[in-house]
Design an enzyme around this catalytic site. Structure first.
Site, PDB file in Angstrom:
ATOM      1  N   CYS A  73       0.837  -1.198   0.000  1.00  0.00           N
ATOM      2  CA  CYS A  73       0.000   0.000   0.000  1.00  0.00           C
ATOM      3  C   CYS A  73       0.879   1.259   0.000  1.00  0.00           C
ATOM      4  O   CYS A  73       1.521   1.541  -1.008  1.00  0.00           O
ATOM      5  CB  CYS A  73      -0.990  -0.045   1.174  1.00  0.00           C
ATOM      6  SG  CYS A  73      -2.388   1.089   0.985  1.00  0.00           S
ATOM      7  N   HIS A 161      -3.467  -5.551   0.863  1.00  0.00           N
ATOM      8  CA  HIS A 161      -2.866  -6.000   2.127  1.00  0.00           C
ATOM      9  C   HIS A 161      -2.854  -7.524   2.188  1.00  0.00           C
ATOM     10  O   HIS A 161      -3.860  -8.144   2.518  1.00  0.00           O
ATOM     11  CB  HIS A 161      -3.640  -5.415   3.316  1.00  0.00           C
ATOM     12  CG  HIS A 161      -3.402  -3.959   3.481  1.00  0.00           C
ATOM     13  ND1 HIS A 161      -2.363  -3.466   4.244  1.00  0.00           N
ATOM     14  CD2 HIS A 161      -4.024  -2.882   2.943  1.00  0.00           C
ATOM     15  CE1 HIS A 161      -2.373  -2.146   4.181  1.00  0.00           C
ATOM     16  NE2 HIS A 161      -3.367  -1.765   3.402  1.00  0.00           N
ATOM     17  N   GLU A 163      -1.518  -9.337   4.337  1.00  0.00           N
ATOM     18  CA  GLU A 163      -1.457  -9.805   5.730  1.00  0.00           C
ATOM     19  C   GLU A 163      -2.819 -10.001   6.377  1.00  0.00           C
ATOM     20  O   GLU A 163      -2.913 -10.557   7.468  1.00  0.00           O
ATOM     21  CB  GLU A 163      -0.610  -8.837   6.570  1.00  0.00           C
ATOM     22  CG  GLU A 163      -1.240  -7.485   6.821  1.00  0.00           C
ATOM     23  CD  GLU A 163      -1.037  -6.461   5.717  1.00  0.00           C
ATOM     24  OE1 GLU A 163      -1.294  -5.279   5.981  1.00  0.00           O
ATOM     25  OE2 GLU A 163      -0.639  -6.822   4.580  1.00  0.00           O
TER      26      GLU A 163
END
Length: 187
Positions: A73, A161, A163
């Site tokens: 990002c 993202h 994660e």
């Protein structure tokens, strides 16, 4: 054991990036973005997301280490700006579930993902023009450049993202980045 250090740009998911790496058996720590790269031993770096480019600290210095870097990002946007790309406001804005179309099946970071991959991404800001030497590796209906790579310099970026649980193949992104770091350390 491969060591990947997360550079914290004060994003709300930074702690999850470190955890995702550790869950894959990767030696990982999180360091504040004011930490000079010379004080950090690693095979590669993740530049985390964050709220504001003005708070990116010394993150750009990690791009000069010669080690692989994955920007997530804001981290991707920082890479783009540092190498002459353009970053601007996204038309979509906040976080959303997005389908990314992978454009380069041979890309070492995202090429192994499904041709259409569901991800969780913010598009408040996004890369509008690629920097020289980079190729677009993923796109969506929301954002023209969802991921990018410069394999010669081992610099990679994803707008989304990997994660978070909402991203379908986030673990694969981190596994692929570990492979990039291992290959680079063998050279």
């Amino acid at each position: 054991m491969t060591r990947i250090v997360v550079v914290d740009n004060h994003g709300q998911f930074t702690h999850l990036e470190g955890r995702a790496l550790r869950d894959l058996g990767i030696d990982s720590d999180i360091v504040d973005n004011e930490t000079p790269p010379s004080e950090v031993e690693a095979d590669g770096f993740v530049l985390s997301g964050g709220p504001d480019m003005d708070r990116a600290g010394r993150s750009a210095e990690y791009l000069e280490t010669g080690k692989p870097v994955l920007g997530i990002c804001l981290g991707m946007q920082l890479i783009a700006e540092e190498f002459g790309g353009t970053v601007g406001s996204g038309e979509y804005g906040g976080y959303a579930d997005v389908t990314v179309r992978i454009e380069d099946p041979d890309d070492p970071l995202v090429g192994s993902l499904a041709p259409e991959t569901r991800v969780w991404a913010s598009h408040a800001d996004e890369v509008k023009e690629l920097p020289e030497g980079f190729v677009r590796t993923g796109t969506s209906d929301v954002c023209g450049i969802e991921s990018m790579s410069d394999t010669d310099r081992n610099l990679y970026g994803v707008q989304w993202h990997p994660e978070v649980a909402h991203t379908e193949e986030g673990e694969a992104v981190f596994e692929n980045f570990r492979d990039v770091c291992e290959q680079a350390s063998d050279e």
